[in-house]
Design a protein around this motif. Structure first.
Motif, PDB file in Angstrom:
ATOM      1  N   SER A  15       0.830  -1.204   0.000  1.00 52.98           N
ATOM      2  CA  SER A  15       0.000   0.000   0.000  1.00 52.98           C
ATOM      3  C   SER A  15       0.862   1.251   0.000  1.00 52.98           C
ATOM      4  O   SER A  15       0.505   2.255  -0.588  1.00 52.98           O
ATOM      5  CB  SER A  15      -0.958   0.000   1.189  1.00 52.98           C
ATOM      6  OG  SER A  15      -0.228   0.103   2.395  1.00 52.98           O
ATOM      7  N   GLY A  16       2.037   1.200   0.630  1.00 53.76           N
ATOM      8  CA  GLY A  16       2.946   2.338   0.603  1.00 53.76           C
ATOM      9  C   GLY A  16       3.445   2.611  -0.797  1.00 53.76           C
ATOM     10  O   GLY A  16       3.586   3.751  -1.216  1.00 53.76           O
ATOM     11  N   GLY A  17       3.719   1.561  -1.570  1.00 55.59           N
ATOM     12  CA  GLY A  17       4.147   1.725  -2.949  1.00 55.59           C
ATOM     13  C   GLY A  17       3.059   2.336  -3.810  1.00 55.59           C
ATOM     14  O   GLY A  17       3.308   3.176  -4.669  1.00 55.59           O
ATOM     15  N   LYS A  18       1.822   1.928  -3.585  1.00 53.29           N
ATOM     16  CA  LYS A  18       0.706   2.503  -4.339  1.00 53.29           C
ATOM     17  C   LYS A  18       0.540   3.977  -3.996  1.00 53.29           C
ATOM     18  O   LYS A  18       0.225   4.782  -4.854  1.00 53.29           O
ATOM     19  CB  LYS A  18      -0.589   1.750  -4.050  1.00 53.29           C
ATOM     20  CG  LYS A  18      -0.654   0.385  -4.687  1.00 53.29           C
ATOM     21  CD  LYS A  18      -1.960  -0.287  -4.377  1.00 53.29           C
ATOM     22  CE  LYS A  18      -2.015  -1.689  -4.968  1.00 53.29           C
ATOM     23  NZ  LYS A  18      -3.261  -2.368  -4.626  1.00 53.29           N
ATOM     24  N   HIS A  19       0.760   4.320  -2.721  1.00 56.85           N
ATOM     25  CA  HIS A  19       0.643   5.715  -2.308  1.00 56.85           C
ATOM     26  C   HIS A  19       1.685   6.569  -3.028  1.00 56.85           C
ATOM     27  O   HIS A  19       1.374   7.659  -3.505  1.00 56.85           O
ATOM     28  CB  HIS A  19       0.798   5.838  -0.796  1.00 56.85           C
ATOM     29  CG  HIS A  19       0.807   7.252  -0.307  1.00 56.85           C
ATOM     30  ND1 HIS A  19      -0.314   8.045  -0.361  1.00 56.85           N
ATOM     31  CD2 HIS A  19       1.793   8.021   0.202  1.00 56.85           C
ATOM     32  CE1 HIS A  19      -0.018   9.250   0.105  1.00 56.85           C
ATOM     33  NE2 HIS A  19       1.258   9.253   0.454  1.00 56.85           N
ATOM     34  N   GLY A  24       3.029  10.493  -7.251  1.00 52.74           N
ATOM     35  CA  GLY A  24       3.794  10.896  -8.423  1.00 52.74           C
ATOM     36  C   GLY A  24       2.905  11.308  -9.572  1.00 52.74           C
ATOM     37  O   GLY A  24       3.140  12.337 -10.216  1.00 52.74           O
ATOM     38  N   PHE A  25       1.872  10.514  -9.851  1.00 50.40           N
ATOM     39  CA  PHE A  25       0.947  10.874 -10.922  1.00 50.40           C
ATOM     40  C   PHE A  25       0.180  12.140 -10.578  1.00 50.40           C
ATOM     41  O   PHE A  25      -0.095  12.964 -11.444  1.00 50.40           O
ATOM     42  CB  PHE A  25      -0.039   9.741 -11.206  1.00 50.40           C
ATOM     43  CG  PHE A  25       0.542   8.652 -12.045  1.00 50.40           C
ATOM     44  CD1 PHE A  25       1.154   8.932 -13.259  1.00 50.40           C
ATOM     45  CD2 PHE A  25       0.474   7.338 -11.624  1.00 50.40           C
ATOM     46  CE1 PHE A  25       1.687   7.937 -14.044  1.00 50.40           C
ATOM     47  CE2 PHE A  25       1.011   6.328 -12.402  1.00 50.40           C
ATOM     48  CZ  PHE A  25       1.623   6.626 -13.609  1.00 50.40           C
ATOM     49  N   ARG A  26      -0.150  12.311  -9.332  1.00 48.67           N
ATOM     50  CA  ARG A  26      -0.885  13.504  -8.899  1.00 48.67           C
ATOM     51  C   ARG A  26      -0.017  14.744  -9.090  1.00 48.67           C
ATOM     52  O   ARG A  26      -0.489  15.763  -9.590  1.00 48.67           O
ATOM     53  CB  ARG A  26      -1.299  13.356  -7.440  1.00 48.67           C
ATOM     54  CG  ARG A  26      -2.179  14.475  -6.957  1.00 48.67           C
ATOM     55  CD  ARG A  26      -2.811  14.117  -5.613  1.00 48.67           C
ATOM     56  NE  ARG A  26      -3.751  15.112  -5.244  1.00 48.67           N
ATOM     57  CZ  ARG A  26      -3.480  16.129  -4.417  1.00 48.67           C
ATOM     58  NH1 ARG A  26      -2.293  16.225  -3.876  1.00 48.67           N
ATOM     59  NH2 ARG A  26      -4.395  17.020  -4.128  1.00 48.67           N
ATOM     60  N   GLN A  27       1.250  14.669  -8.687  1.00 49.28           N
ATOM     61  CA  GLN A  27       2.146  15.807  -8.866  1.00 49.28           C
ATOM     62  C   GLN A  27       2.352  16.117 -10.343  1.00 49.28           C
ATOM     63  O   GLN A  27       2.389  17.284 -10.737  1.00 49.28           O
ATOM     64  CB  GLN A  27       3.491  15.540  -8.203  1.00 49.28           C
ATOM     65  CG  GLN A  27       3.440  15.625  -6.705  1.00 49.28           C
ATOM     66  CD  GLN A  27       4.787  15.337  -6.078  1.00 49.28           C
ATOM     67  OE1 GLN A  27       5.689  14.815  -6.727  1.00 49.28           O
ATOM     68  NE2 GLN A  27       4.926  15.668  -4.813  1.00 49.28           N
ATOM     69  N   TYR A  28       2.492  15.086 -11.154  1.00 51.38           N
ATOM     70  CA  TYR A  28       2.644  15.290 -12.594  1.00 51.38           C
ATOM     71  C   TYR A  28       1.413  16.015 -13.147  1.00 51.38           C
ATOM     72  O   TYR A  28       1.544  16.944 -13.953  1.00 51.38           O
ATOM     73  CB  TYR A  28       2.837  13.947 -13.297  1.00 51.38           C
ATOM     74  CG  TYR A  28       2.961  14.051 -14.792  1.00 51.38           C
ATOM     75  CD1 TYR A  28       4.141  14.493 -15.380  1.00 51.38           C
ATOM     76  CD2 TYR A  28       1.888  13.732 -15.615  1.00 51.38           C
ATOM     77  CE1 TYR A  28       4.254  14.610 -16.746  1.00 51.38           C
ATOM     78  CE2 TYR A  28       1.997  13.840 -16.986  1.00 51.38           C
ATOM     79  CZ  TYR A  28       3.179  14.278 -17.549  1.00 51.38           C
ATOM     80  OH  TYR A  28       3.278  14.390 -18.898  1.00 51.38           O
TER      81      TYR A  28
END
Length: 93
Positions: A15-19, A24-28
């Motif tokens: 779950s930490g990896g998914k976060h 990253g996608f959100r910042q992009y």
């Protein structure tokens, strides 16, 4: 091999990896949205300046350049305020 002290350790790691991936996608998305907003502001400024210049039949391109630079200043101001908001939100977390 699972840790006997924390049987949910593997689930937490996944779950930490998914976060991190979602972050990253959100910042992009946020930063690319800011770029497109800046381009639209500057483009509309220069386009609008050209239209006003043609409408008033001014022989020089002073209105085009002046309104275009005003749009650039507005876009940079908007960029700085949005980056400050993003930085404040990251510092809260």
């Amino acid at each position: 091999m699972m840790n006997s002290e924390d049987p949910d350790l593997h689930k937490k790691e996944i779950s930490g990896g998914k976060h991190l991936l979602n972050t990253g996608f959100r910042q992009y998305g946020i930063y690319s949205g800011i770029v497109f907003q800046m381009l639209a502001t500057m483009g509309l400024g220069f386009w609008g300046g050209k239209k006003i210049n043609d409408l008033l039949e001014v022989s020089s391109n002073l209105l085009t350049v002046g309104i275009g630079f005003l749009a650039m200043a507005l876009a940079l101001y908007n960029l700085i305020t949005q980056l400050n908001k993003i930085q404040k939100n990251e510092n809260k977390q």
